[in-house]
Design a protein around this motif. Structure first.
Motif, PDB file in Angstrom:
ATOM      1  N   ASN A  70       0.688  -2.804  -5.297  1.00 53.03           N
ATOM      2  CA  ASN A  70      -0.247  -3.311  -4.475  1.00 53.03           C
ATOM      3  C   ASN A  70      -0.374  -4.746  -4.258  1.00 53.03           C
ATOM      4  OD1 ASN A  70      -1.830  -0.986  -3.008  1.00 53.03           O
ATOM      5  ND2 ASN A  70      -1.500  -0.369  -5.286  1.00 53.03           N
ATOM      6  N   GLY A 109      -5.879  -2.116   5.489  1.00 50.23           N
ATOM      7  CA  GLY A 109      -4.558  -1.080   5.302  1.00 50.23           C
ATOM      8  C   GLY A 109      -3.539  -0.976   6.198  1.00 50.23           C
ATOM      9  N   ARG A 124      -0.143   0.682   5.508  1.00 49.05           N
ATOM     10  CA  ARG A 124      -0.083   2.182   5.455  1.00 49.05           C
ATOM     11  C   ARG A 124       0.647   2.925   6.582  1.00 49.05           C
ATOM     12  NH1 ARG A 124      -5.805   1.552   4.110  1.00 49.05           N
ATOM     13  NH2 ARG A 124      -6.178   2.221   2.145  1.00 49.05           N
ATOM     14  N   TYR A 125       0.803   2.207   7.837  1.00 46.67           N
ATOM     15  CA  TYR A 125       1.395   2.742   8.838  1.00 46.67           C
ATOM     16  C   TYR A 125       3.056   2.051   8.950  1.00 46.67           C
ATOM     17  CZ  TYR A 125      -3.326   3.583   9.567  1.00 46.67           C
ATOM     18  OH  TYR A 125      -4.409   4.113   9.439  1.00 46.67           O
ATOM     19  N   ARG A 169       6.110  -0.481   2.694  1.00 43.82           N
ATOM     20  CA  ARG A 169       5.966   0.380   1.425  1.00 43.82           C
ATOM     21  C   ARG A 169       7.204   0.483   0.671  1.00 43.82           C
ATOM     22  NH1 ARG A 169       3.290   3.509   5.080  1.00 43.82           N
ATOM     23  NH2 ARG A 169       4.945   5.168   5.089  1.00 43.82           N
TER      24      ARG A 169
END
Length: 192
Positions: free
Chosen positions: A147, A162, A165-166, A171
């Motif tokens: 994170n 956020g 997240r997409y 990630r």
């Protein structure tokens, strides 16, 4: 006068850019290659850990993913018509790959107006400063490399929204950073 010139010459050479250390996947090797009179990366990293509370292995994993410990690292240039080099994708630069605006904020807030992104000590201090703000603003634990890296990559606003997240790439990079942090923590327990 001559000894003074020799000392000044050595100091000038110490400030010159160098190639990244070899074996960058082994933090013990990285530290042993940068453990000299003018450079002591482990000492610099420990100082940042004490100042900001971010563990050495998290700091070093971030730098490993961002620049591969290359003080002259920059994002690639865009190409016009697929051939002609054009502007770079961002203003990221140096060991920390800090953007111009965030680097300026760091220099102003820390009073370190002479800080350079091509200087390991300044860059690792920047990462610690940035992460300590993430810990305070968003309650991310100081050893949560995943994170912390997402906040680093997306900025505080993008992280809080956020946006990551997409984005599979973001990630994956965060997971890669967390994996390096785990590896580096294990390695440090055997060499320090």
């Amino acid at each position: 006068m001559k000894p003074l010139l020799i000392v000044l010459g050595l100091l000038a050479l110490a400030g010159c850019g160098s190639t990244p250390p070899s074996s960058i996947n082994d933090v013990c090797q990285v530290f042993s290659q940068r453990d000299g009179f003018f450079t002591n990366w482990y000492g610099d990293a420990r100082k940042v850990e004490r100042r900001y509370g971010i563990p050495v292995h998290v700091l070093m994993a971030t730098m490993r993913v961002e620049s591969g410990f290359d003080g002259d690292a920059r994002p690639p240039r865009r190409k016009v018509l697929g051939v002609v080099p054009w502007k770079r994708q961002s203003t990221a630069f140096g060991y920390s790959q800090a953007l111009n605006g965030t680097w300026k904020q760091y220099r102003e807030e820390t009073g370190n107006g002479m800080a350079r992104r091509t200087n390991f000590s300044d860059s690792i201090d920047f990462i610690g400063w940035y992460y300590s703000k993430t810990v305070t603003k968003y309650g991310v634990p100081p050893d949560d490399a995943f994170n912390l890296y997402l906040s680093y990559r997306y900025g505080w606003t993008g992280y809080s929204r956020g946006n990551w997240r997409y984005n599979d790439g973001a990630r994956k990079s965060a997971a890669r950073t967390a994996n390096f942090a785990d590896d580096y923590a294990r390695q440090l327990s055997t060499c320090r």
